[in-house]
Scaffold this active site. Structure first.
Site, PDB file in Angstrom:
ATOM      1  N   ASP A  11      49.715  55.644  65.316  1.00 14.52           N
ATOM      2  CA  ASP A  11      50.406  55.163  64.718  1.00 14.52           C
ATOM      3  C   ASP A  11      52.247  55.615  65.607  1.00 14.52           C
ATOM      4  OD1 ASP A  11      52.104  54.486  62.048  1.00 14.52           O
ATOM      5  OD2 ASP A  11      51.606  56.279  61.149  1.00 14.52           O
ATOM      6  N   SER A  35      49.429  59.674  63.859  1.00 12.84           N
ATOM      7  CA  SER A  35      50.668  59.905  64.311  1.00 12.84           C
ATOM      8  C   SER A  35      50.469  60.596  65.777  1.00 12.84           C
ATOM      9  CB  SER A  35      51.492  60.258  62.904  1.00 12.84           C
ATOM     10  OG  SER A  35      51.367  61.248  63.130  1.00 12.84           O
ATOM     11  N   HIS A  72      55.302  48.913  56.955  1.00 14.79           N
ATOM     12  CA  HIS A  72      55.241  50.314  57.035  1.00 14.79           C
ATOM     13  C   HIS A  72      55.979  51.237  55.967  1.00 14.79           C
ATOM     14  CE1 HIS A  72      54.222  51.200  61.235  1.00 14.79           C
ATOM     15  NE2 HIS A  72      53.777  50.599  61.562  1.00 14.79           N
ATOM     16  N   GLY A  73      55.584  52.126  55.611  1.00 14.90           N
ATOM     17  CA  GLY A  73      56.481  53.137  54.326  1.00 14.90           C
ATOM     18  C   GLY A  73      55.896  52.639  53.362  1.00 14.90           C
ATOM     19  N   SER A  74      54.421  51.589  52.970  1.00 14.53           N
ATOM     20  CA  SER A  74      54.341  51.260  51.939  1.00 14.53           C
ATOM     21  C   SER A  74      53.537  52.000  51.126  1.00 14.53           C
ATOM     22  CB  SER A  74      53.745  49.789  51.499  1.00 14.53           C
ATOM     23  OG  SER A  74      53.715  49.518  53.214  1.00 14.53           O
ATOM     24  N   SER A  75      53.498  52.997  51.130  1.00 19.09           N
ATOM     25  CA  SER A  75      53.212  54.075  49.612  1.00 19.09           C
ATOM     26  C   SER A  75      53.904  53.567  48.535  1.00 19.09           C
ATOM     27  CB  SER A  75      53.276  55.501  49.678  1.00 19.09           C
ATOM     28  OG  SER A  75      52.037  55.817  50.608  1.00 19.09           O
TER      29      SER A  75
HETATM   30 ZN   LIG Z   1      55.358  53.721  59.689  1.00 20.33          ZN
END
Ligand SMILES: [Zn+2]
Length: 342
Positions: free
Chosen positions: A83, A50, A220-223
């Site tokens: 990212d 990022s 995204h945000g896929s933990s």
């Molecule tokens: Zn993201």
């Protein structure tokens, strides 16, 4: 092996019907953990940074760590991805640095906080696609916004992706991959109970995949925020509230419907923090950083390995020869920015 472009990596994933984890890095141990996991499972991999990571580590340090990864593990195809680029200038600086893929997140304005309108998103994304494809670099766009804040990035508001608008967006921008918002969020606190298909709006992924069967979708945000990792942190003095992430079986469902890139960051953070807390608890007198960074690296590696196996990328590292950026640029020129998977 030279770096691969994310486009080629995702095209191959599409052919093979699997997904590829995109893991965030900020430092040496994270890069090592991901590469050890890729090597042990023979997986192609996306390493992403990022803007916050690039600032934290300093661009040059981070880029050369990633480059070192490809030298130490010559048999593993690696794509280097920016990212959440917040504007064309950020994406350009990543391309100049040597990244093989960039995300232009025009779902938010340049401040990375204010939700942007559709025309703005199309305009900046198109600009980045033209600049990136010229030199063979892959572009991921985002339509709709996720909840949560990641490295200071995010509006905190959720707005789900509209499938018809997704078709228009892909046609007008020529992006290689599209991040969709289906109700997930960045960070550890995604859901207050285990999310089901309704909460996750998996129907949106299915609908977009039907309308855009040749577009690589990105979650995204896929933990998954595994309870056992949270428990280790709390057992050794941490204070993480009860929380749920995206269950791995829901991600696998997404992979059946065109999801090819899955962003995972929080799970590695949790694994590292738990291991470090545990190490200090067991020997409060220790002060050699290797004493706690080694178990942290090991714990991150185990999480990454588990995801690589679950997403199906394990075993696919040797499937193809990487195209050079020049070859990809040639292909884009012929295709005229058309998005077709190989
Ligand atoms: Zn993201």
């Amino acid at each position: 092996m030279p770096l691969v472009t994310m486009r080629q990596l995702l095209d191959e994933a599409s052919k093979g019907g699997y997904g590829v984890g995109a893991f965030n890095v900020n430092n040496l141990e994270q890069v090592q953990a991901i590469m050890m996991a890729a090597s042990e499972t023979n997986s192609p991999v996306i390493i992403q940074a990022s803007s916050g990571a690039r600032k934290y580590a300093n661009d040059r340090f981070l880029y050369h760590l990633m480059l070192a990864a490809t030298e130490v593990y010559p048999d593993i195809p690696v794509a280097l991805h920016q990212d959440h680029g917040n504007g064309p200038a950020t994406c350009k600086s990543a391309i100049d640095l040597g990244f093989t893929s960039v995300m232009m997140d025009g779902s938010l304005e340049e401040d990375g906080k204010t939700p942007a309108d559709f025309e703005y998103n199309v305009r900046v994304t198109r600009e980045v696609v033209e600049m990136a494809h010229e030199v063979g670099v892959t572009v991921e766009g985002e339509l709709g916004t996720l909840g949560g804040i990641e490295d200071g990035h995010g509006s905190g508001e959720v707005s789900l992706t509209d499938p018809d608008q997704a078709v228009e967006f892909v046609e007008r921008t020529g992006v290689d991959a599209l991040a969709v918002a289906i109700g997930t969020s960045h960070g550890a606190y995604k859901f207050t109970k285990e999310p089901d298909r309704e909460v996750l709006a998996m129907n949106i992924i299915e609908e977009i995949n039907q309308k855009l069967p040749n577009t690589h979708l990105v979650m995204h945000g896929s933990s998954s925020v595994p309870k056992e990792l949270v428990d280790i942190i709390n057992e050794y003095g941490g204070e993480i509230r009860p929380t749920w992430g995206v269950p791995v079986h829901e991600i696998q469902e997404g992979i059946k419907h065109g999801v090819r890139k899955i962003n995972v960051d929080t799970d590695l953070r949790l694994a590292a923090t738990g291991a470090i807390r545990k190490a200090f608890n067991e020997d409060p007198g220790a002060f050699d950083p290797r004493f706690y960074l080694k178990p942290a690296r090991e714990a991150m590696k185990e999480v990454v390995k588990a995801r690589m196996e679950a997403f199906g990328q394990a075993g696919h590292a040797g499937d193809y020869e990487p195209l050079t950026l020049e070859e990809m640029a040639e292909r884009y020129k012929k295709e005229g920015h058309q998005l077709t998977t190989g």
